[in-house]
Motif scaffolding. Structure first.
Motif, PDB file in Angstrom:
ATOM      1  N   ALA A 266      11.665  15.114  13.956  1.00 13.89           N
ATOM      2  CA  ALA A 266      11.096  15.484  12.651  1.00 13.89           C
ATOM      3  C   ALA A 266       9.692  14.918  12.484  1.00 13.89           C
ATOM      4  O   ALA A 266       8.777  15.611  12.011  1.00 13.89           O
ATOM      5  CB  ALA A 266      12.005  14.998  11.526  1.00 13.89           C
ATOM      6  N   ALA A 267       9.509  13.666  12.877  1.00 18.66           N
ATOM      7  CA  ALA A 267       8.188  13.020  12.760  1.00 18.66           C
ATOM      8  C   ALA A 267       7.170  13.704  13.656  1.00 18.66           C
ATOM      9  O   ALA A 267       6.026  13.936  13.253  1.00 18.66           O
ATOM     10  CB  ALA A 267       8.299  11.540  13.121  1.00 18.66           C
ATOM     11  N   TYR A 268       7.579  14.039  14.869  1.00 14.41           N
ATOM     12  CA  TYR A 268       6.678  14.672  15.822  1.00 14.41           C
ATOM     13  C   TYR A 268       6.215  16.035  15.317  1.00 14.41           C
ATOM     14  O   TYR A 268       5.015  16.338  15.309  1.00 14.41           O
ATOM     15  CB  TYR A 268       7.374  14.782  17.184  1.00 14.41           C
TER      16      TYR A 268
ATOM     17  N   PHE B  63       2.418  13.121   4.616  1.00 15.83           N
ATOM     18  CA  PHE B  63       3.580  12.507   3.972  1.00 15.83           C
ATOM     19  C   PHE B  63       4.798  12.547   4.887  1.00 15.83           C
ATOM     20  O   PHE B  63       5.442  11.521   5.124  1.00 15.83           O
ATOM     21  CB  PHE B  63       3.909  13.176   2.626  1.00 15.83           C
ATOM     22  N   CYS B  64       5.156  13.719   5.402  1.00 19.40           N
ATOM     23  CA  CYS B  64       6.359  13.845   6.227  1.00 19.40           C
ATOM     24  C   CYS B  64       6.209  13.120   7.564  1.00 19.40           C
ATOM     25  O   CYS B  64       7.149  12.482   8.037  1.00 19.40           O
ATOM     26  CB  CYS B  64       6.704  15.316   6.455  1.00 19.40           C
ATOM     27  N   SER B  65       5.035  13.208   8.160  1.00 18.83           N
ATOM     28  CA  SER B  65       4.813  12.506   9.421  1.00 18.83           C
ATOM     29  C   SER B  65       4.944  11.004   9.225  1.00 18.83           C
ATOM     30  O   SER B  65       5.615  10.314  10.011  1.00 18.83           O
ATOM     31  CB  SER B  65       3.437  12.860   9.989  1.00 18.83           C
ATOM     32  N   SER B  66       4.338  10.487   8.175  1.00 27.29           N
ATOM     33  CA  SER B  66       4.395   9.044   7.913  1.00 27.29           C
ATOM     34  C   SER B  66       5.802   8.587   7.562  1.00 27.29           C
ATOM     35  O   SER B  66       6.275   7.568   8.064  1.00 27.29           O
ATOM     36  CB  SER B  66       3.432   8.674   6.789  1.00 27.29           C
TER      37      SER B  66
ATOM     38  N   PHE C 195      11.034   6.271   9.396  1.00 29.76           N
ATOM     39  CA  PHE C 195      12.488   6.404   9.490  1.00 29.76           C
ATOM     40  C   PHE C 195      12.936   6.311  10.953  1.00 29.76           C
ATOM     41  O   PHE C 195      13.938   5.677  11.257  1.00 29.76           O
ATOM     42  CB  PHE C 195      12.969   7.722   8.888  1.00 29.76           C
ATOM     43  N   ALA C 196      12.186   6.951  11.849  1.00 26.33           N
ATOM     44  CA  ALA C 196      12.512   6.880  13.280  1.00 26.33           C
ATOM     45  C   ALA C 196      12.330   5.455  13.797  1.00 26.33           C
ATOM     46  O   ALA C 196      13.196   4.922  14.497  1.00 26.33           O
ATOM     47  CB  ALA C 196      11.631   7.852  14.073  1.00 26.33           C
TER      48      ALA C 196
ATOM     49  N   GLY D 127       2.019  22.606   0.664  1.00 29.10           N
ATOM     50  CA  GLY D 127       1.702  23.811  -0.094  1.00 29.10           C
ATOM     51  C   GLY D 127       1.595  23.565  -1.590  1.00 29.10           C
ATOM     52  O   GLY D 127       0.907  24.306  -2.293  1.00 29.10           O
ATOM     53  N   LEU D 128       2.272  22.528  -2.068  1.00 31.12           N
ATOM     54  CA  LEU D 128       2.184  22.194  -3.481  1.00 31.12           C
ATOM     55  C   LEU D 128       1.276  20.994  -3.724  1.00 31.12           C
ATOM     56  O   LEU D 128       1.188  20.491  -4.844  1.00 31.12           O
ATOM     57  CB  LEU D 128       3.575  21.974  -4.073  1.00 31.12           C
ATOM     58  N   GLY D 129       0.570  20.565  -2.688  1.00 30.23           N
ATOM     59  CA  GLY D 129      -0.454  19.537  -2.846  1.00 30.23           C
ATOM     60  C   GLY D 129       0.059  18.216  -3.376  1.00 30.23           C
ATOM     61  O   GLY D 129      -0.594  17.588  -4.211  1.00 30.23           O
ATOM     62  N   THR D 130       1.211  17.781  -2.894  1.00 27.93           N
ATOM     63  CA  THR D 130       1.766  16.521  -3.394  1.00 27.93           C
ATOM     64  C   THR D 130       0.900  15.341  -2.977  1.00 27.93           C
ATOM     65  O   THR D 130       0.135  15.413  -2.015  1.00 27.93           O
ATOM     66  CB  THR D 130       3.199  16.305  -2.886  1.00 27.93           C
ATOM     67  N   ARG D 131       1.046  14.261  -3.692  1.00 27.26           N
ATOM     68  CA  ARG D 131       0.244  13.074  -3.402  1.00 27.26           C
ATOM     69  C   ARG D 131       0.997  12.136  -2.468  1.00 27.26           C
ATOM     70  O   ARG D 131       2.214  12.188  -2.361  1.00 27.26           O
ATOM     71  CB  ARG D 131      -0.184  12.376  -4.674  1.00 27.26           C
ATOM     72  N   LEU D 132       0.233  11.266  -1.837  1.00 25.23           N
ATOM     73  CA  LEU D 132       0.794  10.261  -0.939  1.00 25.23           C
ATOM     74  C   LEU D 132       1.131   9.004  -1.734  1.00 25.23           C
ATOM     75  O   LEU D 132       0.562   8.767  -2.794  1.00 25.23           O
ATOM     76  CB  LEU D 132      -0.219   9.930   0.164  1.00 25.23           C
ATOM     77  N   PRO D 133       2.029   8.173  -1.209  1.00 25.90           N
ATOM     78  CA  PRO D 133       2.294   6.901  -1.888  1.00 25.90           C
ATOM     79  C   PRO D 133       1.015   6.069  -1.974  1.00 25.90           C
ATOM     80  O   PRO D 133       0.172   6.119  -1.079  1.00 25.90           O
ATOM     81  CB  PRO D 133       3.312   6.205  -0.993  1.00 25.90           C
ATOM     82  N   LEU D 134       0.881   5.296  -3.048  1.00 30.63           N
ATOM     83  CA  LEU D 134      -0.279   4.418  -3.195  1.00 30.63           C
ATOM     84  C   LEU D 134      -0.240   3.295  -2.167  1.00 30.63           C
ATOM     85  O   LEU D 134      -1.279   2.852  -1.694  1.00 30.63           O
ATOM     86  CB  LEU D 134      -0.331   3.850  -4.610  1.00 30.63           C
ATOM     87  N   ASP D 135       0.953   2.837  -1.819  1.00 31.97           N
ATOM     88  CA  ASP D 135       1.131   1.746  -0.872  1.00 31.97           C
ATOM     89  C   ASP D 135       1.926   2.260   0.323  1.00 31.97           C
ATOM     90  O   ASP D 135       3.084   2.675   0.168  1.00 31.97           O
ATOM     91  CB  ASP D 135       1.873   0.599  -1.554  1.00 31.97           C
ATOM     92  N   PRO D 136       1.344   2.225   1.523  1.00 35.09           N
ATOM     93  CA  PRO D 136       2.054   2.717   2.708  1.00 35.09           C
ATOM     94  C   PRO D 136       3.364   1.984   3.007  1.00 35.09           C
ATOM     95  O   PRO D 136       4.213   2.495   3.724  1.00 35.09           O
ATOM     96  CB  PRO D 136       1.059   2.509   3.849  1.00 35.09           C
ATOM     97  N   VAL D 137       3.552   0.809   2.434  1.00 37.62           N
ATOM     98  CA  VAL D 137       4.808   0.076   2.607  1.00 37.62           C
ATOM     99  C   VAL D 137       5.978   0.879   2.044  1.00 37.62           C
ATOM    100  O   VAL D 137       7.125   0.696   2.450  1.00 37.62           O
ATOM    101  CB  VAL D 137       4.703  -1.325   1.959  1.00 37.62           C
ATOM    102  N   ALA D 138       5.688   1.795   1.142  1.00 32.02           N
ATOM    103  CA  ALA D 138       6.738   2.631   0.555  1.00 32.02           C
ATOM    104  C   ALA D 138       7.511   3.395   1.633  1.00 32.02           C
ATOM    105  O   ALA D 138       8.721   3.616   1.487  1.00 32.02           O
ATOM    106  CB  ALA D 138       6.140   3.608  -0.449  1.00 32.02           C
ATOM    107  N   TYR D 139       6.842   3.781   2.716  1.00 34.66           N
ATOM    108  CA  TYR D 139       7.522   4.496   3.804  1.00 34.66           C
ATOM    109  C   TYR D 139       8.578   3.599   4.449  1.00 34.66           C
ATOM    110  O   TYR D 139       9.689   4.044   4.752  1.00 34.66           O
ATOM    111  CB  TYR D 139       6.531   4.960   4.865  1.00 34.66           C
ATOM    112  N   GLU D 140       8.233   2.332   4.673  1.00 39.33           N
ATOM    113  CA  GLU D 140       9.172   1.397   5.295  1.00 39.33           C
ATOM    114  C   GLU D 140      10.346   1.095   4.365  1.00 39.33           C
ATOM    115  O   GLU D 140      11.488   0.981   4.822  1.00 39.33           O
ATOM    116  CB  GLU D 140       8.448   0.112   5.686  1.00 39.33           C
TER     117      GLU D 140
END
Length: 183
Positions: A54-56, A65-68, A73-74, A155-168
């Motif tokens: 999924a990440a790839y 967003f999805c890649s990060s 998650f991987a 496609g809906l132009g969503t925003r990224l998290p303000l803090d990348p730690v949110a992904y972890e």
């Protein structure tokens, strides 16, 4: 700000999370699909391996967003962690993954370019590397689903998290509970 008003604070619900809250009727089946594809028990592919696919694909689609998120998650579920995930993003052909995973990532990349890009040669190479029909099927389905998810988010132009730690942080929740309970 997303291209449409989601009626919520997007800083707390970045990427697909805001979209799922906006349209809860579609959230349930989308989360169920993600859970089956990436988290539910699988006879041979680990959750980390499925998240890596999924990440790839998300990276190939340039969906930040999805890649990060799926890279995190991987990484949380693979022995090689984020260094291995980065290797795959740079190029699966030199990443320290099994020959089978390398072949499955080749199939995933073909799906990302277009379904008809998956050739008998790619499938044959995956089989020769030890991939089963179920693994080939699920790789194609994960790649196709993530092309859809990536296009939904971007496609809906969503925003990224303000803090990348949110992904972890999200990675730990998904690792424990999957996708159905993270809506």
């Amino acid at each position: 700000m997303a291209h449409i008003s989601l009626g919520l604070d997007e800083t707390h619900f970045p990427g697909i999370t805001g979209l799922l809250r906006y349209r809860q009727e579609t959230a349930a089946p989308l989360n169920s699909l993600a859970d089956v594809l990436l988290h539910a028990p699988h006879p041979t592919l680990s959750p980390g391996e499925r998240e890596l696919i999924a990440a790839y694909v998300s990276g190939l689609n340039e969906c930040t967003f999805c890649s990060s998120s799926h890279s995190a998650f991987a990484a949380a579920q693979l022995d090689g962690g984020m260094p291995l995930v980065r290797q795959v993003h740079i190029g699966p052909e030199t990443a320290q993954v099994s020959a089978k995973m390398r072949a499955l990532l080749g199939i995933a990349a073909a799906v990302q370019r277009g379904g008809r890009e998956v050739t008998a040669e790619l499938v044959g190479a995956a089989r020769a590397a030890g991939a089963t029909d179920l693994e080939i099927h699920d790789t194609v389905l994960i790649a196709a689903a993530f092309c859809m998810f990536n296009r939904y988010v971007d496609g809906l132009g969503t925003r990224l998290p303000l803090d990348p730690v949110a992904y972890e942080e999200a990675a730990q929740r998904v690792k424990q509970s999957g996708y159905v309970s993270t809506a």
